[in-house]
Design a protein around this motif. Structure first.
Motif, PDB file in Angstrom:
ATOM      1  N   ASP A  79       0.832  -1.207   0.000  1.00  9.45           N
ATOM      2  CA  ASP A  79       0.000   0.000   0.000  1.00  9.45           C
ATOM      3  C   ASP A  79       0.864   1.253   0.000  1.00  9.45           C
ATOM      4  OD1 ASP A  79      -2.309  -1.486   0.017  1.00  9.45           O
ATOM      5  OD2 ASP A  79      -2.624  -1.329   2.185  1.00  9.45           O
ATOM      6  N   ALA A  80       1.940   1.232   0.793  1.00  8.80           N
ATOM      7  CA  ALA A  80       2.813   2.402   0.885  1.00  8.80           C
ATOM      8  C   ALA A  80       3.538   2.670  -0.430  1.00  8.80           C
ATOM      9  CB  ALA A  80       3.824   2.213   2.012  1.00  8.80           C
ATOM     10  N   LEU A  81       3.820   1.605  -1.179  1.00 11.08           N
ATOM     11  CA  LEU A  81       4.566   1.752  -2.426  1.00 11.08           C
ATOM     12  C   LEU A  81       3.674   1.927  -3.639  1.00 11.08           C
ATOM     13  CD1 LEU A  81       7.307  -1.009  -1.972  1.00 11.08           C
ATOM     14  CD2 LEU A  81       7.350   1.379  -1.257  1.00 11.08           C
ATOM     15  N   ASP A 139      15.882  -3.870  -3.376  1.00  9.23           N
ATOM     16  CA  ASP A 139      15.036  -3.051  -4.236  1.00  9.23           C
ATOM     17  C   ASP A 139      13.746  -2.643  -3.532  1.00  9.23           C
ATOM     18  OD1 ASP A 139      13.906  -5.560  -4.218  1.00  9.23           O
ATOM     19  OD2 ASP A 139      13.595  -5.683  -6.379  1.00  9.23           O
ATOM     20  N   GLU A 140      13.267  -3.458  -2.584  1.00 10.52           N
ATOM     21  CA  GLU A 140      12.094  -3.072  -1.805  1.00 10.52           C
ATOM     22  C   GLU A 140      12.434  -1.919  -0.865  1.00 10.52           C
ATOM     23  OE1 GLU A 140       9.312  -6.898  -1.097  1.00 10.52           O
ATOM     24  OE2 GLU A 140      11.355  -7.124  -0.312  1.00 10.52           O
ATOM     25  N   LEU A 141      13.598  -1.997  -0.235  1.00 10.73           N
ATOM     26  CA  LEU A 141      14.032  -0.891   0.623  1.00 10.73           C
ATOM     27  C   LEU A 141      14.228   0.382  -0.189  1.00 10.73           C
ATOM     28  CD1 LEU A 141      16.589  -2.626   3.037  1.00 10.73           C
ATOM     29  CD2 LEU A 141      14.446  -1.509   3.692  1.00 10.73           C
ATOM     30  N   ALA A 142      14.790   0.246  -1.382  1.00 15.02           N
ATOM     31  CA  ALA A 142      14.993   1.421  -2.235  1.00 15.02           C
ATOM     32  C   ALA A 142      13.657   2.025  -2.653  1.00 15.02           C
ATOM     33  CB  ALA A 142      15.808   1.034  -3.466  1.00 15.02           C
ATOM     34  N   ARG A 144      22.597  -1.895   5.496  1.00 12.07           N
ATOM     35  CA  ARG A 144      21.853  -1.737   4.232  1.00 12.07           C
ATOM     36  C   ARG A 144      20.982  -0.489   4.265  1.00 12.07           C
ATOM     37  NH1 ARG A 144      18.082  -5.791   2.103  1.00 12.07           N
ATOM     38  NH2 ARG A 144      17.401  -6.206   4.239  1.00 12.07           N
ATOM     39  N   ILE A 145      20.240  -0.333   5.372  1.00  9.01           N
ATOM     40  CA  ILE A 145      19.336   0.809   5.490  1.00  9.01           C
ATOM     41  C   ILE A 145      20.126   2.109   5.528  1.00  9.01           C
ATOM     42  CG2 ILE A 145      17.613   1.902   6.988  1.00  9.01           C
ATOM     43  CD1 ILE A 145      16.872  -0.983   7.896  1.00  9.01           C
TER      44      ILE A 145
END
Length: 457
Positions: free
Chosen positions: A114-116, A156-159, A201-202
């Motif tokens: 939902d956020a993306l 790629d999800e974090l990005a 990573r973050i």
């Protein structure tokens, strides 16, 4: 290769959580001991109470040592399992159960989607409502559940999450975009319990975790144009057991009022640092500041500080240069302020108590004009938390009394009597505990100060 045996990622996370719990327990016990032993109380009952308090603290410290031992044991088992799995022939026991249930995993994945998702005018990508919902759900999880979900996110999800969070403002009719506070809340949930590898990573993906270290400097110390060339992580405890106002030593930045406020709060409440600064044991630190409504706002950041030639340039610059194991909690509060106040260190310079006081204390600030020396002396006599500014213009040859410095912020350490028998207000300089105090009579107070700010509920 088929994997059998213990889940080493889970073992590592549990080890990190165990070490972090031991550190938090030691910090809490130090605060308890300090409060218990500093209480003004005499007599047989008082001595009996203190003896029992010491014994209970000792038992608690033993428990913390046990936790550290268990954490080390978990790490050892993880290393042994990795070594064994490298040559695995398909034998062993099934991996340990995951912390997340499939239902919770699906719920979190749906919130992330939902956020993306860009669903048009009514649900724009970066919708702060969806991002806040994800942060709130993460806050309801256990540390182990949070760490597991974060470890399962692809780069790629974090990005993509970073890009969604980067949208400014609340959007059209508050349906899209994101706010700075909403970003900080979600980053807090992503970082504070994450595995150290995921913290890295973050940290690499989210530039807002690294405030620009350049600043204008502190004219009162003669430091100008601060230009760090890297970052360092001092090895000492963030909040040692003996944390006190003496840990506060302003660095190269022009944030004297903020540093004076920190020292003032620690003088008022020696447990303030332990209550507001937490080493999470995974390469991050969480500092609790306050938002515009006076509500606590945790800000979590990588455990690094701006440096030049390998030395910290901000708060604690002097003590850390002499002893790298010195307390670093003032340095991380300063870093949290830089994150909260716009994302760079120059944004924390030059502010007075009305701007920074409520962020650090959660209290209201009442200004007393320099012409009302009686009110300032009365507040100092009552021991009220107060910061005094000295932004005044003097005659050409007037350098002020003693170690007085213009354009500076001091915290008030009560009243005293000078050699002439006059009552004086005592000002302490946030440049460090060994800096001489400044004592002003009422007449000098009205001449050499520009304002006083009292902090209260």
């Amino acid at each position: 290769m088929m994997f059998w045996g213990a889940d080493t990622a889970q073992l590592s996370k549990h080890a990190t959580a165990t070490h972090g719990g031991a550190a938090r327990l030691e910090t809490l016990l130090g605060t308890i001991e300090q409060v218990a032993l500093s209480t003004e109380w005499t007599g047989a009952d008082a001595e009996s109470f203190r003896t029992r308090a010491r014994a209970e603290v000792a038992r608690g410290l033993a428990a913390a040592d046990l936790l550290r031992g268990l954490g080390a044991e978990l790490t050892g088992h993880s290393d042994e399992q990795d070594d064994a799995s490298d040559g695995d022939d398909g034998q062993g026991v099934p991996a340990v159960a995951a912390a997340l249930t499939p239902e919770t995993q699906d719920e979190l994945d749906s919130l992330l989607a939902d956020a993306l998702h860009d669903g048009g005018l009514e649900d724009l990508r970066g919708n702060s409502r969806d991002l806040d919902a994800l942060a709130e759900r993460l806050a309801e999880l256990t540390p182990e559940e949070r760490a597991e979900w974060i470890a399962g996110l692809e780069d790629d999800e974090l990005a993509a999450l970073r890009d969604a969070m980067a949208a400014d403002g609340d959007g059209l009719f508050w349906t899209g975009g994101n706010t700075d506070q909403s970003r900080r809340a979600l980053l807090d949930q992503l970082l504070r319990d994450a595995d150290p590898a995921d913290v890295e990573r973050i940290s690499e993906l989210f530039p807002e975790l690294h405030p620009d270290g350049r600043g204008g400097g502190d004219a009162a110390q003669g430091t100008y144009d601060v230009n760090p060339d890297g970052t360092v992580t001092p090895p000492g405890e963030v909040v040692p057991e003996d944390a006190s106002w003496r840990d506060v030593s302003q660095g190269s930045y022009g944030d004297c009022v903020s540093m004076a406020t920190l020292a003032m709060m620690m003088d008022q409440d020696p447990g303030w640092a332990a209550e507001h600064v937490q080493d999470n044991g995974n390469g991050t630190v969480t500092v609790t500041l306050y938002d515009e409504n006076g509500d606590p706002e945790p800000i979590t950041m990588p455990k690094e500080l701006p440096s030049e030639d390998g030395k910290v340039v901000g708060a604690g610059r002097g003590p850390l240069a002499d002893d790298p194991t010195s307390a670093t909690w003032p340095s991380y509060v300063e870093r949290a302020l830089a994150i909260q106040m716009g994302g760079d260190y120059s944004g924390i310079e030059g502010h007075g108590s009305p701007e920074v006081g409520p962020r650090l204390t959660g209290l209201d600030v009442e200004t007393i004009p320099p012409t009302d020396a009686d009110a300032a002396f009365d507040a100092a006599r009552r021991g009220e938390p107060m910061v005094v500014g000295t932004s005044v213009k003097l005659a050409e040859n007037d350098t002020g009394p003693g170690d007085w410095r213009g354009g500076h912020g001091y915290w008030v350490d009560g009243v005293s009597t000078n050699d002439s028998g006059e009552e004086v207000i005592v000002l302490r300089n946030p440049h460090g505990p060994d800096t001489p105090t400044v004592e002003l009579t009422r007449e000098q107070y009205e001449k050499y100060t520009s304002s006083a700010e009292v902090h209260h509920d």
